[in-house]
Design an enzyme around this catalytic site. Structure first.
Site, PDB file in Angstrom:
ATOM      1  N   GLU A  18      -6.016  -4.494  10.910  1.00  0.00           N
ATOM      2  CA  GLU A  18      -5.083  -3.442  11.127  1.00  0.00           C
ATOM      3  C   GLU A  18      -5.377  -2.699  12.150  1.00  0.00           C
ATOM      4  O   GLU A  18      -5.967  -1.786  12.540  1.00  0.00           O
ATOM      5  CB  GLU A  18      -4.945  -2.415   9.881  1.00  0.00           C
ATOM      6  CG  GLU A  18      -4.644  -3.134   8.480  1.00  0.00           C
ATOM      7  CD  GLU A  18      -4.041  -2.024   7.559  1.00  0.00           C
ATOM      8  OE1 GLU A  18      -2.965  -2.292   7.147  1.00  0.00           O
ATOM      9  OE2 GLU A  18      -4.454  -1.078   7.362  1.00  0.00           O
ATOM     10  N   ASN A  43       0.920  -1.135   0.001  1.00  0.00           N
ATOM     11  CA  ASN A  43       0.057   0.054  -0.190  1.00  0.00           C
ATOM     12  C   ASN A  43       1.060   1.272  -0.048  1.00  0.00           C
ATOM     13  O   ASN A  43       1.478   1.426   1.061  1.00  0.00           O
ATOM     14  CB  ASN A  43      -0.926  -0.090   1.301  1.00  0.00           C
ATOM     15  CG  ASN A  43      -1.799   1.092   1.384  1.00  0.00           C
ATOM     16  OD1 ASN A  43      -1.938   2.020   0.297  1.00  0.00           O
ATOM     17  ND2 ASN A  43      -2.445   1.443   2.516  1.00  0.00           N
ATOM     18  N   TRP A  44       0.964   1.937  -1.140  1.00  0.00           N
ATOM     19  CA  TRP A  44       1.934   3.105  -1.270  1.00  0.00           C
ATOM     20  C   TRP A  44       1.480   4.223  -1.014  1.00  0.00           C
ATOM     21  O   TRP A  44       2.015   5.378  -0.765  1.00  0.00           O
ATOM     22  CB  TRP A  44       2.384   2.854  -2.848  1.00  0.00           C
ATOM     23  CG  TRP A  44       3.251   2.112  -3.133  1.00  0.00           C
ATOM     24  CD1 TRP A  44       4.078   1.241  -2.275  1.00  0.00           C
ATOM     25  CD2 TRP A  44       3.692   1.979  -4.512  1.00  0.00           C
ATOM     26  NE1 TRP A  44       4.958   0.455  -3.220  1.00  0.00           N
ATOM     27  CE2 TRP A  44       4.656   0.819  -4.742  1.00  0.00           C
ATOM     28  CE3 TRP A  44       3.639   2.451  -5.998  1.00  0.00           C
ATOM     29  CZ2 TRP A  44       5.364   0.159  -5.522  1.00  0.00           C
ATOM     30  CZ3 TRP A  44       4.141   1.810  -6.890  1.00  0.00           C
ATOM     31  CH2 TRP A  44       4.902   0.762  -6.726  1.00  0.00           C
ATOM     32  N   GLU A 101      -6.846   5.497   7.617  1.00  0.00           N
ATOM     33  CA  GLU A 101      -6.690   6.755   7.160  1.00  0.00           C
ATOM     34  C   GLU A 101      -7.809   7.426   6.520  1.00  0.00           C
ATOM     35  O   GLU A 101      -7.945   8.718   6.511  1.00  0.00           O
ATOM     36  CB  GLU A 101      -5.309   6.966   6.345  1.00  0.00           C
ATOM     37  CG  GLU A 101      -4.250   6.646   7.222  1.00  0.00           C
ATOM     38  CD  GLU A 101      -2.913   5.902   6.698  1.00  0.00           C
ATOM     39  OE1 GLU A 101      -2.853   5.747   5.340  1.00  0.00           O
ATOM     40  OE2 GLU A 101      -2.099   5.315   7.094  1.00  0.00           O
TER      41      GLU A 101
HETATM   42  P1  PGA Z   1       2.660   0.723   7.704  1.00  0.00           P
HETATM   43  O1  PGA Z   1       1.150   0.907   7.064  1.00  0.00           O
HETATM   44  O2  PGA Z   1       3.100  -0.627   7.165  1.00  0.00           O
HETATM   45  O3  PGA Z   1       3.412   1.896   7.306  1.00  0.00           O
HETATM   46  O4  PGA Z   1       2.339   0.634   9.381  1.00  0.00           O
HETATM   47  C1  PGA Z   1       0.217  -0.287   6.915  1.00  0.00           C
HETATM   48  C2  PGA Z   1      -0.988   0.022   6.413  1.00  0.00           C
HETATM   49  O5  PGA Z   1      -1.473   1.451   6.631  1.00  0.00           O
HETATM   50  O6  PGA Z   1      -1.731  -0.396   5.445  1.00  0.00           O
END
Ligand code: PGA
Length: 257
Positions: A168, A9-10, A98
């Site tokens: 997550e 996931n960029w 996010e």
């Molecule tokens: P991170 O992000 O590996 O930078 O913690 C993971 C994500 O948000 O999918």
């Protein structure tokens, strides 16, 4: 043998130059490392087609990071799932914390988007997880159930077939503090058992991956767990060495099985 699904996931990162550089490494190494994994790249929307042109006919697949709640119409600035499918997208990340936090997406909006992705026969990567406060007050299971329930209520007991669930924990995203793999194994078991209360699907067909500060140093400890079916990798997926290392680790684990 169950394949592991490794997603890059960029987020809001990358440029034509950096993506070309990344893809040149990926293309040369992927035939070696990805036999047993499913590799998915989720670039920013503006780079989706560029990435697609480079991964077409390989076993690397394309994911969108978001879609609009509408299919088409007067919605300036948005991109629809129909357009995504048109340019080669097969997966769509939904419900990322996010988006929940910075774009005010609630379970209702996420459920709508989930329906659109399913309708077009693409695969949702549905992110669920608790905040630090919720974890500290022992509410993790309650929160996960609520997030899953909003999908089950609308789409019925088979909603999670052909779906990737990404656990997550919000406190682990981008913090450098990943969750404990033993705890994650238990939570994934909980998620699968919860879904199996409604659906007769076998655990083998349910896919739950982990995301939150994954890197090449901790990936193995997650991937070794029986109910951790893959990883959603954020910042570590921006560096080709790191991302390829994670794929290699996953391949090695699967080869030993
Ligand atoms: P991170 O992000 O590996 O930078 O913690 C993971 C994500 O948000 O999918």
């Amino acid at each position: 043998m169950k394949k592991k699904i490794i997603v890059a996931n960029w987020k809001l990162n990358g440029s034509i130059k950096s993506i070309s550089y990344f893809l040149s490494f990926l293309k040369s190494k992927i035939p070696l490392y990805s036999r047993k994994n499913i590799i998915i790249i989720a670039p920013p929307t503006v780079f989706l087609e560029r990435v697609y042109k480079n991964i077409r006919n390989t076993n690397v697949f394309l994911s969108a990071q978001n879609i609009d709640v509408n299919i088409n119409g007067a919605f300036t600035g948005e991109n629809s799932v129909l357009m995504m499918k048109d340019i080669g997208v097969q997966y769509v990340i939904l419900g990322h914390s996010e988006r929940r936090l910075f774009h005010y997406e609630n379970d209702e909006i996420i459920t709508k988007k989930f329906g659109l992705v399913k309708k077009l026969n693409l695969v949702p990567i549905l992110c669920i997880g608790e905040t630090e406060i919720e974890k500290k007050s022992n509410q993790t299971k309650k929160i996960l159930k609520k997030q899953l329930k909003s999908i089950l209520t609308v789409f019925g007991e088979t909603a999670f077939r052909n779906t990737i669930i990404a656990y997550e924990p919000i406190w682990a995203i981008g913090t450098g503090v990943s969750a404990n793999p033993d705890d994650v194994q238990l939570i994934h078991q909980f998620i699968k058992n919860y879904i199996k209360k409604y659906d007769t699907i076998s655990a083998e067909k349910l896919i739950v991956q982990y995301g939150g500060s994954v890197n090449s140093l901790n990936a193995e400890n997650f991937l070794k767990k029986v109910d951790i079916d893959g990883l959603l990798v954020g910042s570590a997926s921006l560096k080709h060495e790191e991302f390829l290392k994670i794929i290699e680790i996953s391949d090695n684990i699967l080869q030993k099985k």
